[in-house]
Design a protein around this motif. Structure first.
Motif, PDB file in Angstrom:
ATOM      1  N   PHE A 187      -9.250  11.974   0.851  1.00  0.00           N
ATOM      2  CA  PHE A 187      -8.462  10.914   1.468  1.00  0.00           C
ATOM      3  C   PHE A 187      -8.785  10.727   2.954  1.00  0.00           C
ATOM      4  N   SER A 188      -9.575  11.611   3.526  1.00  0.00           N
ATOM      5  CA  SER A 188      -9.821  11.588   4.963  1.00  0.00           C
ATOM      6  C   SER A 188     -10.648  10.386   5.410  1.00  0.00           C
ATOM      7  N   THR A 189     -10.318   9.901   6.606  1.00  0.00           N
ATOM      8  CA  THR A 189     -11.137   8.895   7.250  1.00  0.00           C
ATOM      9  C   THR A 189     -12.301   9.585   7.950  1.00  0.00           C
ATOM     10  N   ALA A 196       8.584  -0.753   7.184  1.00  0.00           N
ATOM     11  CA  ALA A 196       7.751  -0.384   8.333  1.00  0.00           C
ATOM     12  C   ALA A 196       6.281  -0.202   7.981  1.00  0.00           C
ATOM     13  N   ASN A 197       5.776  -1.011   7.043  1.00  0.00           N
ATOM     14  CA  ASN A 197       4.347  -0.976   6.762  1.00  0.00           C
ATOM     15  C   ASN A 197       3.584  -1.559   7.951  1.00  0.00           C
ATOM     16  N   VAL A 198       2.463  -0.936   8.295  1.00  0.00           N
ATOM     17  CA  VAL A 198       1.640  -1.471   9.377  1.00  0.00           C
ATOM     18  C   VAL A 198       1.143  -2.856   8.965  1.00  0.00           C
ATOM     19  N   ASN A 199       1.534  -3.872   9.729  1.00  0.00           N
ATOM     20  CA  ASN A 199       1.211  -5.252   9.392  1.00  0.00           C
ATOM     21  C   ASN A 199       0.930  -6.039  10.672  1.00  0.00           C
ATOM     22  N   PRO A 200      -0.344  -6.329  10.941  1.00  0.00           N
ATOM     23  CA  PRO A 200      -0.685  -7.050  12.176  1.00  0.00           C
ATOM     24  C   PRO A 200      -0.135  -8.465  12.218  1.00  0.00           C
ATOM     25  N   ASN A 201       0.330  -8.978  11.081  1.00  0.00           N
ATOM     26  CA  ASN A 201       0.836 -10.345  11.016  1.00  0.00           C
ATOM     27  C   ASN A 201       2.331 -10.456  11.305  1.00  0.00           C
ATOM     28  N   VAL A 202       2.991  -9.320  11.476  1.00  0.00           N
ATOM     29  CA  VAL A 202       4.416  -9.310  11.804  1.00  0.00           C
ATOM     30  C   VAL A 202       4.585  -8.737  13.198  1.00  0.00           C
ATOM     31  N   LEU A 245      -5.227  -2.938  11.449  1.00  0.00           N
ATOM     32  CA  LEU A 245      -5.552  -3.208  10.048  1.00  0.00           C
ATOM     33  C   LEU A 245      -4.288  -3.252   9.192  1.00  0.00           C
ATOM     34  N   MET A 246      -4.300  -4.122   8.206  1.00  0.00           N
ATOM     35  CA  MET A 246      -3.187  -4.181   7.266  1.00  0.00           C
ATOM     36  C   MET A 246      -3.041  -2.834   6.562  1.00  0.00           C
ATOM     37  N   PHE A 247      -1.813  -2.357   6.448  1.00  0.00           N
ATOM     38  CA  PHE A 247      -1.521  -1.029   5.889  1.00  0.00           C
ATOM     39  C   PHE A 247      -2.294   0.052   6.649  1.00  0.00           C
ATOM     40  N   ASN A 248      -2.614  -0.227   7.905  1.00  0.00           N
ATOM     41  CA  ASN A 248      -3.362   0.713   8.739  1.00  0.00           C
ATOM     42  C   ASN A 248      -4.723   1.047   8.130  1.00  0.00           C
ATOM     43  N   GLY A 249      -5.219   0.141   7.277  1.00  0.00           N
ATOM     44  CA  GLY A 249      -6.517   0.344   6.642  1.00  0.00           C
ATOM     45  C   GLY A 249      -6.442   1.058   5.301  1.00  0.00           C
ATOM     46  N   TYR A 250      -5.241   1.477   4.879  1.00  0.00           N
ATOM     47  CA  TYR A 250      -5.089   2.193   3.615  1.00  0.00           C
ATOM     48  C   TYR A 250      -4.759   1.198   2.502  1.00  0.00           C
ATOM     49  N   ASP A 251      -5.801   0.500   2.055  1.00  0.00           N
ATOM     50  CA  ASP A 251      -5.621  -0.542   1.037  1.00  0.00           C
ATOM     51  C   ASP A 251      -5.172   0.016  -0.306  1.00  0.00           C
ATOM     52  N   GLN A 252      -5.280   1.343  -0.487  1.00  0.00           N
ATOM     53  CA  GLN A 252      -4.877   1.963  -1.757  1.00  0.00           C
ATOM     54  C   GLN A 252      -3.406   1.719  -2.077  1.00  0.00           C
ATOM     55  N   VAL A 253      -2.601   1.422  -1.046  1.00  0.00           N
ATOM     56  CA  VAL A 253      -1.159   1.278  -1.281  1.00  0.00           C
ATOM     57  C   VAL A 253      -0.741  -0.172  -1.499  1.00  0.00           C
ATOM     58  N   ALA A 254      -1.667  -1.109  -1.395  1.00  0.00           N
ATOM     59  CA  ALA A 254      -1.314  -2.533  -1.467  1.00  0.00           C
ATOM     60  C   ALA A 254      -0.568  -2.881  -2.751  1.00  0.00           C
TER      61      ALA A 254
END
Length: 319
Positions: free
Chosen positions: A67-69, A270-276, A298-307
């Protein structure tokens, strides 16, 4: 010429002290390294003596996680000297010093609510529940700064499965430590204490949600949430409760601290959302500690797995 007063400047625009001190630290680096070698002291202890005392033990048998970046890790001295930890202070530089004598043993965690196995566990029992993993996660603070940290822990789902939630368990509530003698920030009324956070059950069960007891290969420093904290990398930092003492399973959405105190600014998800945007500043960009230039958020802080967890939801309404 318009000159902004301090009250006019959002905290997201204030350059962290660690950044403007970087040049001075770099110039002193050669001399520090030389002095350290002569004295037989590690460079980290010499440059950051207030942080070296917290990591009291190495953690053995750590597995590397998929899971690491692969992003550059934020320096230990920055992560341990610039902290949002209102239980100690609203000033980001004070928790490192104020938490020095914070006692993390003995420590128990109560697990109750809609579970078959209600119990009170010693924190060291929890730590031994699963093999420790190192997960290098990026994090985004709602105030506009971000970090990359190698956390040590295991998926929260490991503990949840052992507690055996009933069919009524729809949410997980996390309550953190309350002690006004040890935590001077709790003597004031900045927030309602103790600090409470929560996740939907499917969020808590996602493998990215981490129960952490270490970082940088060592035990958690006090100011970073020792002895046990939550790490939810796709959400803003305030969702990741520190110094957890109770995990309660419930059929209704928990009344979490920030969502109760300032509902226009801090929602339950509190999802990371650059559009809010935050009502007082934009969330479109962030500044990584140790860097001068901002980068896009990045949307979801770049963790698209949770979308998929939020499919069909209005993420501007459910912020």
């Amino acid at each position: 010429m318009l000159i902004k007063k301090p009250v006019d400047i959002p905290s997201s625009e204030i350059t962290p002290k660690s950044l403007y001190l970087n040049r001075r630290t770099f110039l002193a680096g050669a001399a520090a390294a030389s002095a350290a070698a002569m004295a037989g002291v590690s460079l980290r202890e010499l440059v950051s003596p207030s942080t070296a005392v917290y990591a009291d033990a190495r953690i053995d048998g750590i597995k590397k996680s998929s899971f690491s970046t692969n992003e550059t890790i934020t320096p230990y001295k920055d992560v341990t000297n610039y902290n949002n930890y209102y239980e100690f202070s609203t000033d980001k530089y004070e928790p490192a010093d104020l938490a020095k004598k914070f006692k993390t043993r003995p420590w128990t965690v109560t697990i109750d609510g809609a579970v078959e196995k209600k119990q009170v566990l010693d924190v060291d029992t929890i730590i031994k529940m699963a093999a420790p993993e190192e997960r290098i996660y990026r994090h985004r603070c709602v105030e506009g700064w971000s970090i990359v940290v190698p956390w040590v822990g295991f998926s929260l789902s490991e503990l949840i499965n052992k507690a055996k939630p009933t069919s009524k368990a729809k949410f997980v509530e996390f309550t953190t430590f309350l002690d006004t003698q040890q935590m001077p920030g709790q003597r004031g009324h900045v927030l309602d204490w103790p600090y409470v956070e929560g996740l939907r059950m499917d969020e808590a069960m996602h493998p990215l949600a981490l129960l952490s007891f270490g970082m940088y290969g060592e035990s958690l420093p006090n100011q970073d949430g020792a002895p046990l904290r939550l790490v939810v990398p796709w959400k803003y930092g305030f969702k990741s409760g520190k110094a957890i003492v109770r995990i309660r399973f419930t059929d209704s959405q928990p009344r979490t601290t920030w969502a109760e105190m300032a509902p226009r600014e801090y929602g339950f998800y509190a999802n990371v959302n650059p559009n809010v945007d935050h009502p007082r500043w934009s969330q479109a960009k962030e500044r990584r500690l140790g860097e001068f230039l901002k980068r896009p958020t990045l949307m979801f802080n770049g963790y698209d797995q949770v979308a998929s967890l939020y499919s069909g939801m209005d993420l501007k309404k459910n912020f």
